[in-house]
Write an enzyme that holds these catalytic residues in place. Structure first.
Site, short mmCIF file in Angstrom:
data_model
loop_
_atom_site.label_atom_id
_atom_site.label_comp_id
_atom_site.label_asym_id
_atom_site.label_seq_id
_atom_site.Cartn_x
_atom_site.Cartn_y
_atom_site.Cartn_z
N LEU A 37 0.84 -1.24 -0.04
CA LEU A 37 -0.09 0.01 -0.01
C LEU A 37 0.86 1.30 0.01
CD1 LEU A 37 -2.69 -1.13 2.57
CD2 LEU A 37 -2.68 -1.47 0.09
N GLY A 38 0.26 2.42 -0.09
CA GLY A 38 0.95 3.78 -0.21
C GLY A 38 1.38 4.45 -1.50
N LYS A 50 13.10 11.19 -0.68
CA LYS A 50 13.64 11.93 0.50
C LYS A 50 14.85 11.16 1.12
CE LYS A 50 11.64 14.42 -1.40
NZ LYS A 50 10.70 14.25 -2.25
N GLY A 182 12.59 20.20 -13.71
CA GLY A 182 11.51 20.34 -12.76
C GLY A 182 11.92 19.47 -11.37
N GLU A 203 16.94 21.60 -20.09
CA GLU A 203 15.77 21.80 -19.79
C GLU A 203 15.14 22.81 -21.08
OE1 GLU A 203 12.91 21.80 -17.34
OE2 GLU A 203 12.22 23.02 -19.01
N VAL A 237 15.52 17.89 -25.76
CA VAL A 237 16.31 16.74 -26.08
C VAL A 237 15.45 16.09 -27.09
CG1 VAL A 237 16.59 14.35 -25.37
CG2 VAL A 237 17.12 16.63 -23.79
N HIS A 446 15.27 33.19 18.30
CA HIS A 446 16.50 33.50 17.91
C HIS A 446 17.61 32.65 18.53
CE1 HIS A 446 20.14 35.96 16.53
NE2 HIS A 446 20.56 35.79 17.74
P1 FAD Z 1 -0.64 7.71 -6.35
O1 FAD Z 1 0.32 7.92 -5.16
O2 FAD Z 1 0.19 7.66 -7.66
O3 FAD Z 1 -1.35 6.21 -5.98
C1 FAD Z 1 -1.97 5.66 -6.88
C2 FAD Z 1 -2.11 4.18 -6.42
O4 FAD Z 1 -3.45 3.63 -7.36
C3 FAD Z 1 -1.04 3.50 -6.90
O5 FAD Z 1 -0.53 2.67 -5.90
C4 FAD Z 1 -1.45 2.57 -7.85
O6 FAD Z 1 -0.75 1.35 -7.97
C5 FAD Z 1 -3.05 2.33 -7.76
N1 FAD Z 1 -3.87 2.14 -8.92
C6 FAD Z 1 -3.61 2.88 -10.05
N2 FAD Z 1 -4.67 2.11 -10.75
C7 FAD Z 1 -5.09 1.04 -10.32
C8 FAD Z 1 -6.23 0.19 -10.36
N3 FAD Z 1 -6.88 0.00 -11.61
N4 FAD Z 1 -6.60 -0.88 -9.51
C9 FAD Z 1 -5.72 -0.94 -8.38
N5 FAD Z 1 -4.90 0.11 -8.04
C10 FAD Z 1 -4.55 1.16 -8.98
N6 FAD Z 1 4.77 14.93 -3.91
C11 FAD Z 1 4.88 15.74 -2.59
O7 FAD Z 1 3.94 16.32 -2.20
N7 FAD Z 1 6.19 15.60 -2.16
C12 FAD Z 1 7.27 15.24 -2.44
O8 FAD Z 1 8.27 15.26 -2.02
C13 FAD Z 1 7.04 14.23 -3.67
N8 FAD Z 1 8.01 13.66 -4.17
C14 FAD Z 1 7.96 12.77 -5.25
C15 FAD Z 1 9.19 12.11 -5.87
C16 FAD Z 1 8.89 11.28 -6.94
C17 FAD Z 1 10.21 10.63 -7.51
C18 FAD Z 1 7.73 11.23 -7.46
C19 FAD Z 1 7.63 10.53 -8.75
C20 FAD Z 1 6.58 11.94 -7.16
C21 FAD Z 1 6.71 12.85 -5.77
N9 FAD Z 1 5.59 13.31 -5.63
C22 FAD Z 1 5.84 14.37 -4.40
C23 FAD Z 1 4.29 13.39 -6.05
C24 FAD Z 1 3.33 12.14 -5.27
O9 FAD Z 1 3.94 11.04 -5.40
C25 FAD Z 1 2.05 12.04 -5.95
O10 FAD Z 1 1.56 13.59 -6.06
C26 FAD Z 1 1.00 11.47 -5.16
O11 FAD Z 1 1.75 10.36 -4.69
C27 FAD Z 1 -0.25 11.40 -5.84
O12 FAD Z 1 -1.10 10.61 -4.97
P2 FAD Z 1 -2.38 9.83 -5.49
O13 FAD Z 1 -2.95 9.10 -4.38
O14 FAD Z 1 -3.18 10.51 -6.42
O15 FAD Z 1 -1.61 8.67 -6.61
P1 NAI Z 2 7.72 18.93 -13.79
O1 NAI Z 2 6.49 19.17 -14.54
O2 NAI Z 2 8.02 19.65 -12.39
O3 NAI Z 2 8.97 19.38 -14.86
C1 NAI Z 2 9.35 18.79 -16.12
C2 NAI Z 2 10.16 19.61 -16.74
O4 NAI Z 2 10.64 19.24 -17.96
C3 NAI Z 2 9.54 21.10 -17.28
O5 NAI Z 2 10.36 22.09 -16.65
C4 NAI Z 2 9.60 21.17 -19.01
O6 NAI Z 2 9.76 22.26 -19.38
C5 NAI Z 2 10.77 19.97 -19.02
N1 NAI Z 2 10.49 19.30 -20.29
C6 NAI Z 2 9.79 18.74 -20.64
N2 NAI Z 2 9.99 18.14 -21.92
C7 NAI Z 2 11.48 18.31 -22.43
C8 NAI Z 2 12.17 18.08 -23.31
N3 NAI Z 2 12.07 17.14 -24.38
N4 NAI Z 2 13.60 18.38 -23.25
C9 NAI Z 2 13.83 19.13 -22.13
N5 NAI Z 2 13.06 19.59 -21.02
C10 NAI Z 2 11.82 19.30 -21.08
O7 NAI Z 2 7.81 17.08 -13.78
P2 NAI Z 2 8.61 16.12 -12.91
O8 NAI Z 2 9.95 16.74 -12.43
O9 NAI Z 2 8.73 15.11 -13.92
O10 NAI Z 2 7.71 15.95 -11.98
C11 NAI Z 2 6.40 15.44 -12.17
C12 NAI Z 2 5.59 15.72 -10.97
O11 NAI Z 2 5.73 14.92 -9.73
C13 NAI Z 2 5.39 17.20 -10.65
O12 NAI Z 2 4.23 17.86 -10.95
C14 NAI Z 2 5.77 17.35 -9.20
O13 NAI Z 2 4.62 17.99 -8.54
C15 NAI Z 2 5.45 15.89 -8.60
N6 NAI Z 2 6.85 15.85 -7.59
C16 NAI Z 2 6.85 16.50 -6.66
C17 NAI Z 2 7.96 16.73 -5.87
C18 NAI Z 2 7.78 17.48 -4.51
O14 NAI Z 2 6.74 18.02 -4.26
N7 NAI Z 2 9.18 17.67 -3.92
C19 NAI Z 2 9.25 15.90 -6.14
C20 NAI Z 2 9.08 15.02 -7.28
C21 NAI Z 2 7.98 15.22 -8.27
#
Ligand code: FAD
Ligand code: NAI
Length: 468
Positions: A37-38, A50, A182, A203, A237, A446
């Site tokens: 889960l999660g 993280k 991003g 980018e 790219v 402080h």
């Molecule tokens: P998800 O977390 O994507 O969960 C969806 C779940 O649904 C999954 O477990 C999937 O397996 C399940 N599922 C899908 N389809 C079906 C189906 N048909 N039947 C059964 N199960 C299904 N956000 C932050 O706020 N802070 C962060 O630091 C952050 N870091 C991130 C780092 C990375 C590398 C990535 C990729 C994302 C990060 N995000 C972060 C974004 C965050 O993970 C997502 O915004 C968040 O997980 C969305 O939650 P959700 O519940 O909508 O979907």
């Molecule tokens: P993003 O949307 O943050 O960044 C993607 C970047 O790729 C953009 O700046 C875009 O201009 C660039 N790009 C797109 N096509 C390109 C190309 N062909 N060549 C060069 N640059 C290109 O998407 P990212 O980083 O993949 O994250 C996805 C989502 O996950 C985000 O929406 C974010 O909210 C979430 N996330 C949140 C985190 C957090 O809250 N700390 C950590 C990681 C992810």
């Protein structure tokens, strides 16, 4: 048995929705296609990234600042398999935590791929070929998102990778191209740059973290350049080709298409955004059509076009953030129970967990200009803080944007140590529609980094910071 609510997806949106439904007395089921889960957040997103950011930051500090602190270490080296293994333990602990919460709240968990048979029947297809059907009054779709990878990028999960694979590399790469400046690209790019990888970010736009305030983009890029990360902005790219032990990446300048850059690197991390995930969900069986970006359309109650079917989190419009998904989970459960909850989307903070961290809430300066809202900016640099000097975290600044006439805080943008935690104060004040003077007159302990927020508020309200 018929459930009052069935949640599809156990990410932060889905599992929190399930808990709130159960708290409100609804008989609740949750379906998750993976054995754990999660969701993305816990398994391949927020938490593992993280964990690696923390580990790599320890190494980086040991390598680059401990000596100045008066700590000498001999034979410092990275043990990446151990780093990954600790990260996996952190994830496992959290998996167990969510499992416990489901049990505690008497939520029935079904493992398998859920899909709509009709609006009140969900089929759950288990990995072993099992199939069962759940009867339900209402459904919350919380199926999240997946990385976007164009077919032309030859995603082989070995050399051409997304964030999911980047969390499990077992040997520190010599070189890595990150496509996309991003959040994912900069966080995971930082992890490997700290461990010694030569990281280059390509980018497309003219700045990194382009949805945040331009000052944040500038400050973060400066710090990341000091870490050794190279940037090529305004480049797209066009080619990613894995070879035997390398990957060839070609990018074109947007200003002059005849100018190309090319690299042969160990890894190419594709981080160009994520797409809503609704694959094989059977939406067609209930008459829901995703929009042009693949998102499930919802109304202001987060209800889809089908009464009783709601959708939350990454699969709908808005920021793809775990805490946004969680708020929506609680919101939908309360709407279903006849309550009148509210989400202030403008006050959902955004954080980038680089070092320095970046955190932001409310309007950016660019948005205020575009909307023609008169504002007063107040800035304060971290380097002027006693606390920052003590810890050697001198990079960054706090920027407070207040309304020119009313002094109400409209936006707060922080780059600096512990920005992720500092932003909570700004969110609280803005929820209560505080003025910059309110923030400036509050006592801040402080020495703390939070004094930078007080000083920036003083600068915004009356242009009279005390320590600048
Ligand atoms: P998800 O977390 O994507 O969960 C969806 C779940 O649904 C999954 O477990 C999937 O397996 C399940 N599922 C899908 N389809 C079906 C189906 N048909 N039947 C059964 N199960 C299904 N956000 C932050 O706020 N802070 C962060 O630091 C952050 N870091 C991130 C780092 C990375 C590398 C990535 C990729 C994302 C990060 N995000 C972060 C974004 C965050 O993970 C997502 O915004 C968040 O997980 C969305 O939650 P959700 O519940 O909508 O979907
Ligand atoms: P993003 O949307 O943050 O960044 C993607 C970047 O790729 C953009 O700046 C875009 O201009 C660039 N790009 C797109 N096509 C390109 C190309 N062909 N060549 C060069 N640059 C290109 O998407 P990212 O980083 O993949 O994250 C996805 C989502 O996950 C985000 O929406 C974010 O909210 C979430 N996330 C949140 C985190 C957090 O809250 N700390 C950590 C990681 C992810």
């Amino acid at each position: 048995m018929k459930y009052d609510v069935t949640v599809i997806g156990s990410g932060p949106g889905g599992y929190v929705a399930a808990i709130r439904c159960a708290q409100l007395g609804l008989r609740t089921a949750i379906i998750e296609r993976y054995p754990v889960l999660g969701g993305t957040c816990l398994n391949v997103g927020c938490i593992p990234s993280k964990a690696l950011l923390d580990s790599s930051e320890h190494y980086h500090n040991a390598h680059s600042t401990f000596k100045t602190h008066g700590i000498d270490i001999k034979d410092l080296k990275v043990n990446l398999p151990q780093m990954i293994s600790r990260k996996n333990d952190v994830v496992l602990d959290n998996n167990k935590g969510v499992e416990f919460l489901m049990k505690k709240n008497k939520i029935d968990v079904f493992h398998g791929h859920g899909s709509f048979v009709n609006k009140n029947r969900i089929s759950v297809a288990g990995t072993g070929g099992s199939n069962e059907e759940i009867e339900t009054e209402r459904v919350i779709i919380a199926t999240g998102s997946k990385p976007i990878v164009p077919a032309s990028f030859n995603y082989d999960k070995k050399r051409v990778i997304t964030s999911t694979e980047a969390l499990n590399i077992e040997k520190v790469p010599g070189s890595m191209i990150v496509i996309g400046g991003g959040v994912i690209g900069l966080e995971l790019g930082s992890v490997y740059a700290r461990l010694g990888t030569e990281v280059t970010v390509v980018e497309y736009l003219d700045r990194i973290i382009a949805t945040m305030d331009a000052d944040c983009s500038r400050e973060l890029m400066k710090s990341m350049k000091n870490l050794g990360v190279k940037f090529h902005l305004r480049h797209a790219v066009t080619e990613v080709t894995p070879t035997k032990s390398k990957v060839k990446v070609v990018a074109k300048s947007r200003d002059d298409e005849s100018k190309t850059l090319s690299w042969d690197v160990d890894y190419c991390l594709v981080a160009i955004g994520r797409r809503p995930y609704t694959d094989k969900l059977g939406l067609e069986n209930i008459g829901i059509t995703p929009d042009e970006k693949g998102r499930i359309p919802v109304d202001s109650h987060l209800q889809t076009s089908v009464p009783g079917i709601y959708a939350i989190g990454d699969v709908i419009q808005g920021a793809m953030l775990a805490h946004k998904a969680e708020e929506e989970g609680v919101f939908v459960a309360e709407v279903m129970s006849g309550q009148k909850p509210h989400i202030n989307y403008n006050l959902i903070p955004g954080v980038v967990y680089t070092w320095p961290e970046v955190a932001s809430v409310g309007y950016t300066e660019e948005q205020l200009k575009e909307m023609g809202i008169p504002y007063k900016p107040g800035k304060f640099p971290f380097r002027a803080l006693g606390r920052a000097r003590a810890s050697m975290d001198l990079d960054g600044m706090v920027k407070v944007l207040a309304h020119k006439e009313t002094d109400e805080i409209l936006g707060v943008h922080i780059v600096g140590a512990r920005a992720a935690d500092m932003i909570a104060e700004a969110v609280a004040l803005m929820e209560f529609r505080a003025s910059a003077e309110d923030a400036a007159r509050m006592s801040h302990a402080h020495p703390t980094y939070t004094e930078a927020f007080k000083e920036a508020s003083l600068a915004a309200t009356a242009n009279r910071p005390l320590h600048l």
